[in-house]
Design a protein around this motif. Structure first.
Motif, PDB file in Angstrom:
ATOM      1  N   ASN A  65      -0.583  -4.944   6.058  1.00  0.00           N
ATOM      2  CA  ASN A  65       0.484  -4.419   6.904  1.00  0.00           C
ATOM      3  C   ASN A  65       0.079  -4.325   8.369  1.00  0.00           C
ATOM      4  O   ASN A  65       0.833  -3.811   9.197  1.00  0.00           O
ATOM      5  CB  ASN A  65       0.911  -3.034   6.410  1.00  0.00           C
ATOM      6  CG  ASN A  65       1.497  -3.080   5.017  1.00  0.00           C
ATOM      7  OD1 ASN A  65       2.277  -3.981   4.697  1.00  0.00           O
ATOM      8  ND2 ASN A  65       1.125  -2.124   4.170  1.00  0.00           N
ATOM      9  N   ASN A  67      -2.472  -2.584   9.534  1.00  0.00           N
ATOM     10  CA  ASN A  67      -3.127  -1.317   9.845  1.00  0.00           C
ATOM     11  C   ASN A  67      -4.638  -1.499   9.934  1.00  0.00           C
ATOM     12  O   ASN A  67      -5.241  -2.138   9.070  1.00  0.00           O
ATOM     13  CB  ASN A  67      -2.797  -0.266   8.781  1.00  0.00           C
ATOM     14  CG  ASN A  67      -1.308   0.006   8.679  1.00  0.00           C
ATOM     15  OD1 ASN A  67      -0.648   0.234   9.686  1.00  0.00           O
ATOM     16  ND2 ASN A  67      -0.787  -0.051   7.460  1.00  0.00           N
ATOM     17  N   SER A  68      -5.229  -0.950  10.973  1.00  0.00           N
ATOM     18  CA  SER A  68      -6.674  -1.045  11.158  1.00  0.00           C
ATOM     19  C   SER A  68      -7.346   0.195  10.586  1.00  0.00           C
ATOM     20  O   SER A  68      -6.985   1.319  10.931  1.00  0.00           O
ATOM     21  CB  SER A  68      -7.005  -1.175  12.645  1.00  0.00           C
ATOM     22  OG  SER A  68      -8.404  -1.203  12.844  1.00  0.00           O
ATOM     23  N   ASN A  69      -8.312  -0.016   9.698  1.00  0.00           N
ATOM     24  CA  ASN A  69      -9.057   1.083   9.089  1.00  0.00           C
ATOM     25  C   ASN A  69     -10.513   0.990   9.532  1.00  0.00           C
ATOM     26  O   ASN A  69     -11.182  -0.015   9.284  1.00  0.00           O
ATOM     27  CB  ASN A  69      -8.982   1.009   7.558  1.00  0.00           C
ATOM     28  CG  ASN A  69      -7.559   1.122   7.060  1.00  0.00           C
ATOM     29  OD1 ASN A  69      -6.870   2.080   7.352  1.00  0.00           O
ATOM     30  ND2 ASN A  69      -7.108   0.119   6.314  1.00  0.00           N
ATOM     31  N   ASP A 183      -8.391   6.450  11.931  1.00  0.00           N
ATOM     32  CA  ASP A 183      -8.639   5.192  11.211  1.00  0.00           C
ATOM     33  C   ASP A 183      -9.817   5.343  10.255  1.00  0.00           C
ATOM     34  O   ASP A 183      -9.803   4.806   9.135  1.00  0.00           O
ATOM     35  CB  ASP A 183      -8.924   4.063  12.204  1.00  0.00           C
ATOM     36  CG  ASP A 183      -7.696   3.670  13.016  1.00  0.00           C
ATOM     37  OD1 ASP A 183      -6.580   4.025  12.607  1.00  0.00           O
ATOM     38  OD2 ASP A 183      -7.868   3.014  14.061  1.00  0.00           O
ATOM     39  N   ASP A 188      -2.926   9.346   9.043  1.00  0.00           N
ATOM     40  CA  ASP A 188      -2.063   9.178  10.198  1.00  0.00           C
ATOM     41  C   ASP A 188      -2.569  10.036  11.355  1.00  0.00           C
ATOM     42  O   ASP A 188      -2.911  11.208  11.160  1.00  0.00           O
ATOM     43  CB  ASP A 188      -0.632   9.590   9.830  1.00  0.00           C
ATOM     44  CG  ASP A 188       0.319   9.514  11.009  1.00  0.00           C
ATOM     45  OD1 ASP A 188       0.702   8.403  11.394  1.00  0.00           O
ATOM     46  OD2 ASP A 188       0.642  10.601  11.558  1.00  0.00           O
TER      47      ASP A 188
END
Length: 229
Positions: A65, A67-69, A183, A188
């Motif tokens: 999606n 999203n950076s983790n 992250d 969030d």
């Protein structure tokens, strides 16, 4: 460089001349990267172990999606690519510098697959490498446990407790900004900021940007001693 290397597990209990011999056997070389440079990318083949001589790296994974983790924040003396280089696995993370960074690369395949292990120095290094790989696997297991079992407050508590143990005092600065921290904890950012404000209002901590003070009422997670340190 030697003083930095001797602080880590890979060259533990090795003299300067033994370290230099091992580096020569593995064809070591240094590379310097400017700030905000992608050193490694998801999907790359990682054939060498890297050791950070100066600077800092963020290891992160971008999901389907977008999203950076943030997986790890690595600084001076810490290794990168241990599991990948030893097992010849492709990377599932990317690495970006957050400051000008110098990395020493070691071709461990020279010892693992192309060399007859007869020299005591080579055997000692591989013993250290085995312990370092186990330590890295343990850290990843702990992070996985935190990501699937902990509430947001528990994750914050565990992270701040870890920083407390590193600093040895209740007042410290963390190496991450708010987005990086969110992250890293897989949460969030807005929800995390709200939780921090609740903890502040409850008298558990104080904070200003990256500076934190854990107050007496703040529960501190016990430190798990590393038997290899």
């Amino acid at each position: 460089m030697l003083e930095i290397l001797k602080k880590g597990l890979l060259f533990r209990n090795m003299e300067d001349d033994e370290i230099m011999e091992a580096l020569e056997t593995m064809g070591s070389h240094r590379s310097v990267y400017p700030k905000r440079t992608l050193v490694m990318r998801d999907g790359d083949a990682m054939t060498q172990v890297g050791i950070i001589l100066s600077g800092n790296l963020h290891l992160f994974h971008i999901d389907a999606n977008g999203n950076s983790n943030l997986m790890e924040n690595l600084g001076e003396g810490e290794p990168i690519g241990l599991l990948n280089a030893v097992g010849e696995y492709r990377l599932h993370i990317s690495a970006e510098t957050t400051a000008e960074t110098e990395i020493l690369f070691l071709n461990v395949s020279q010892l693992l697959r192309k060399n007859v292990l007869t020299a005591p120095v080579q055997i000692r290094f591989l013993q250290n490498l085995t312990v370092a790989v186990a330590q890295q696997a343990h850290r990843l297991t702990r992070k996985l446990e935190d990501s699937i079992r902990r509430s947001m407050r528990d994750r914050l508590q565990d992270y701040l407790s870890g920083q407390f143990h590193k600093a040895g005092k209740r007042t410290f600065a963390i190496p991450l900004n708010r987005q990086d921290l969110a992250d890293f904890l897989f949460v969030d950012r807005s929800a995390m900021s709200n939780e921090l404000c609740k903890m502040r209002d409850e008298g558990l901590l104080k904070f200003e940007k990256s500076k934190f003070e854990l107050l007496i009422e703040m529960p501190i997670t016990e430190e798990e001693p590393d038997p290899n340190q």
